[in-house]
Each structure stands twice: as C-alpha cells, then as structure tokens.
Design a protein around this motif. Sequence first.
Motif, PDB file in Angstrom:
ATOM      1  N   ARG A 133      54.717  23.512  10.837  1.00  0.00           N
ATOM      2  CA  ARG A 133      55.189  24.810  11.319  1.00  0.00           C
ATOM      3  C   ARG A 133      54.131  25.806  10.870  1.00  0.00           C
ATOM      4  O   ARG A 133      53.820  25.927   9.690  1.00  0.00           O
ATOM      5  CB  ARG A 133      56.557  25.144  10.729  1.00  0.00           C
ATOM      6  N   PHE A 134      53.566  26.490  11.852  1.00  0.00           N
ATOM      7  CA  PHE A 134      52.520  27.479  11.613  1.00  0.00           C
ATOM      8  C   PHE A 134      53.076  28.786  12.124  1.00  0.00           C
ATOM      9  O   PHE A 134      53.296  28.940  13.322  1.00  0.00           O
ATOM     10  CB  PHE A 134      51.255  27.053  12.363  1.00  0.00           C
ATOM     11  N   GLY A 135      53.350  29.712  11.221  1.00  0.00           N
ATOM     12  CA  GLY A 135      54.158  30.874  11.587  1.00  0.00           C
ATOM     13  C   GLY A 135      55.563  30.355  11.813  1.00  0.00           C
ATOM     14  O   GLY A 135      56.118  29.666  10.977  1.00  0.00           O
ATOM     15  N   ASN A 136      56.136  30.659  12.951  1.00  0.00           N
ATOM     16  CA  ASN A 136      57.453  30.092  13.287  1.00  0.00           C
ATOM     17  C   ASN A 136      57.333  29.057  14.394  1.00  0.00           C
ATOM     18  O   ASN A 136      58.322  28.682  14.998  1.00  0.00           O
ATOM     19  CB  ASN A 136      58.429  31.195  13.710  1.00  0.00           C
ATOM     20  N   ARG A 137      56.130  28.618  14.656  1.00  0.00           N
ATOM     21  CA  ARG A 137      55.895  27.726  15.777  1.00  0.00           C
ATOM     22  C   ARG A 137      55.737  26.282  15.320  1.00  0.00           C
ATOM     23  O   ARG A 137      54.796  25.958  14.594  1.00  0.00           O
ATOM     24  CB  ARG A 137      54.625  28.181  16.468  1.00  0.00           C
TER      25      ARG A 137
ATOM     26  N   SER B  87      60.762   6.082   0.417  1.00  0.00           N
ATOM     27  CA  SER B  87      62.149   6.482   0.650  1.00  0.00           C
ATOM     28  C   SER B  87      62.495   6.640   2.127  1.00  0.00           C
ATOM     29  O   SER B  87      63.661   6.616   2.490  1.00  0.00           O
ATOM     30  CB  SER B  87      62.445   7.808  -0.056  1.00  0.00           C
ATOM     31  N   ASP B  88      61.493   6.877   2.975  1.00  0.00           N
ATOM     32  CA  ASP B  88      61.680   7.162   4.394  1.00  0.00           C
ATOM     33  C   ASP B  88      62.461   8.458   4.616  1.00  0.00           C
ATOM     34  O   ASP B  88      63.026   8.681   5.675  1.00  0.00           O
ATOM     35  CB  ASP B  88      62.351   5.988   5.110  1.00  0.00           C
ATOM     36  N   ARG B  89      62.484   9.328   3.601  1.00  0.00           N
ATOM     37  CA  ARG B  89      63.160  10.618   3.705  1.00  0.00           C
ATOM     38  C   ARG B  89      62.169  11.687   4.140  1.00  0.00           C
ATOM     39  O   ARG B  89      60.979  11.609   3.864  1.00  0.00           O
ATOM     40  CB  ARG B  89      63.782  10.995   2.358  1.00  0.00           C
ATOM     41  N   ASP B  90      62.697  12.722   4.813  1.00  0.00           N
ATOM     42  CA  ASP B  90      61.875  13.836   5.256  1.00  0.00           C
ATOM     43  C   ASP B  90      61.609  14.771   4.078  1.00  0.00           C
ATOM     44  O   ASP B  90      62.521  15.101   3.318  1.00  0.00           O
ATOM     45  CB  ASP B  90      62.593  14.590   6.388  1.00  0.00           C
ATOM     46  N   HIS B  91      60.358  15.175   3.930  1.00  0.00           N
ATOM     47  CA  HIS B  91      59.951  16.118   2.886  1.00  0.00           C
ATOM     48  C   HIS B  91      59.193  17.265   3.530  1.00  0.00           C
ATOM     49  O   HIS B  91      58.631  17.119   4.617  1.00  0.00           O
ATOM     50  CB  HIS B  91      59.042  15.435   1.859  1.00  0.00           C
ATOM     51  N   MET B  92      59.142  18.396   2.845  1.00  0.00           N
ATOM     52  CA  MET B  92      58.404  19.557   3.319  1.00  0.00           C
ATOM     53  C   MET B  92      57.520  20.083   2.201  1.00  0.00           C
ATOM     54  O   MET B  92      57.961  20.167   1.051  1.00  0.00           O
ATOM     55  CB  MET B  92      59.361  20.654   3.768  1.00  0.00           C
ATOM     56  N   THR B  93      56.300  20.428   2.556  1.00  0.00           N
ATOM     57  CA  THR B  93      55.336  20.973   1.615  1.00  0.00           C
ATOM     58  C   THR B  93      54.589  22.101   2.303  1.00  0.00           C
ATOM     59  O   THR B  93      54.190  21.963   3.454  1.00  0.00           O
ATOM     60  CB  THR B  93      54.331  19.880   1.185  1.00  0.00           C
ATOM     61  N   VAL B  94      54.403  23.196   1.606  1.00  0.00           N
ATOM     62  CA  VAL B  94      53.596  24.298   2.134  1.00  0.00           C
ATOM     63  C   VAL B  94      52.182  24.129   1.595  1.00  0.00           C
ATOM     64  O   VAL B  94      51.982  23.918   0.397  1.00  0.00           O
ATOM     65  CB  VAL B  94      54.191  25.669   1.748  1.00  0.00           C
ATOM     66  N   LEU B  95      51.211  24.200   2.507  1.00  0.00           N
ATOM     67  CA  LEU B  95      49.802  24.018   2.156  1.00  0.00           C
ATOM     68  C   LEU B  95      48.983  25.209   2.628  1.00  0.00           C
ATOM     69  O   LEU B  95      49.280  25.801   3.667  1.00  0.00           O
ATOM     70  CB  LEU B  95      49.257  22.754   2.822  1.00  0.00           C
TER      71      LEU B  95
ATOM     72  N   ALA C  49      63.971  29.764   6.083  1.00  0.00           N
ATOM     73  CA  ALA C  49      64.744  30.950   6.453  1.00  0.00           C
ATOM     74  C   ALA C  49      64.160  31.652   7.680  1.00  0.00           C
ATOM     75  O   ALA C  49      64.646  32.708   8.085  1.00  0.00           O
ATOM     76  CB  ALA C  49      64.796  31.918   5.270  1.00  0.00           C
ATOM     77  N   GLY C  50      63.093  31.076   8.273  1.00  0.00           N
ATOM     78  CA  GLY C  50      62.488  31.673   9.463  1.00  0.00           C
ATOM     79  C   GLY C  50      61.469  32.752   9.159  1.00  0.00           C
ATOM     80  O   GLY C  50      61.095  33.521  10.041  1.00  0.00           O
ATOM     81  N   LEU C  51      60.989  32.814   7.921  1.00  0.00           N
ATOM     82  CA  LEU C  51      60.059  33.868   7.525  1.00  0.00           C
ATOM     83  C   LEU C  51      58.616  33.372   7.431  1.00  0.00           C
ATOM     84  O   LEU C  51      57.791  33.983   6.763  1.00  0.00           O
ATOM     85  CB  LEU C  51      60.506  34.473   6.191  1.00  0.00           C
ATOM     86  N   GLY C  52      58.306  32.295   8.111  1.00  0.00           N
ATOM     87  CA  GLY C  52      56.952  31.747   8.116  1.00  0.00           C
ATOM     88  C   GLY C  52      55.877  32.734   8.535  1.00  0.00           C
ATOM     89  O   GLY C  52      54.772  32.715   7.986  1.00  0.00           O
ATOM     90  N   PRO C  53      56.160  33.628   9.511  1.00  0.00           N
ATOM     91  CA  PRO C  53      55.122  34.581   9.922  1.00  0.00           C
ATOM     92  C   PRO C  53      54.629  35.493   8.793  1.00  0.00           C
ATOM     93  O   PRO C  53      53.540  36.067   8.899  1.00  0.00           O
ATOM     94  CB  PRO C  53      55.810  35.399  11.020  1.00  0.00           C
TER      95      PRO C  53
END
Length: 173
Positions: free
Chosen positions: A96-100, A51-59, A31-35
């Motif tokens: 993505r670190f912040g919104n960058r 699967s070769d699918r894109d995944h996202m994980t917050v660390l 949602a663009g709220l990474g900062p």
Amino acid sequence: MPDRDTAPRRPPLPTGWRRLALRLPVLLYRAGLGPLFGKRLLLLHHTGRVSDRDHMTVLEVVSYDSAESTWTVASGFGPGADWYLNLRAQPKTLIRFGNRPRAVTAHFLPPEDGAEIMAGYACRRPRTARRLCAFMGLPVDGGEASFREAGRVIPFVRLEAADGYGQATRGHR
C-alpha cells in the motif's frame, strides 16, 4: 569485500516503546492515513514462511520510479529480517503506497546494484544514510566510496508492480 551474508552485525530488534513507535505507522496505514507519509514509506504485506499468517511492515522507500511502477526498499535488519525472508519464500505480494494497494513482485538486487542505490540515496538523504549505516554497524566516512561499500552489504529489494499499473485485487492472495 563483504557480501550480504557477512554483514558486520544484525542490529538488535527493538523492544518496549521503540517497538511500539516502529509499529505506529502500521496502525496509521490501517486507519487509512497512509497518505500522511507521502512517497517516503510504504506498507508491505507479507506471508509468514512458517506460520502462513499475513504480516504487515512499514518500510522506507529508498527510491521510487513512477514511470516503471517500482519501489526499492532496504532491509535495515539485514538479510535475516522476517519480512525479507518471507519475501524470499513468496515474492508475489501486496503493498500500500499512500492509500493505493498494488500487487507487486519482489526482486532481490545484487550487491553492485546495492552500491549504486546506496550512493544515490546518500546524496539525496545523507543524514538518514549515515544513520542506517551506523545502525547496521557499517563504517562510513561520509564519502561516496564508503556508502557504495555499505550498499554492497545492505540487502535491497525492488518491488515491481504487476500488470502494468499493479492494481491489486481482492483475490490476489
């Protein structure tokens, strides 16, 4: 001395509301709220090795070096975590670190580096370090030596920005 392949136990994967709570930061990043997370968390994109699918994980960022454009993260679920195995198969990815967005390459750190990183992390965030060790079933008495020993077992990954400042481009993947 335990090594990364003989970690005491892999913590159970979260289910139900705990899984939802752990996925909430991904939704906030999308949602663009990474900062909101400051320099504490990053969003890792990784490609499924099967699967070769894109995944996202917050660390959680264990350490960040702005001069070198590197981020160090730990696998709280051990070397069997999907994101960790996916990075092993394909180490060039995006964060993505912040919104960058940044193009990065993953480097898997040896146990001795992990010991140093964990000792430093325990000094900066003692409660969080104790919780991570307890979560992974690693005994710590709060002393530096026990955190160093835990750091030899916990898999650490250093993400290095590509091309200097690591500006991501759309055609990266």
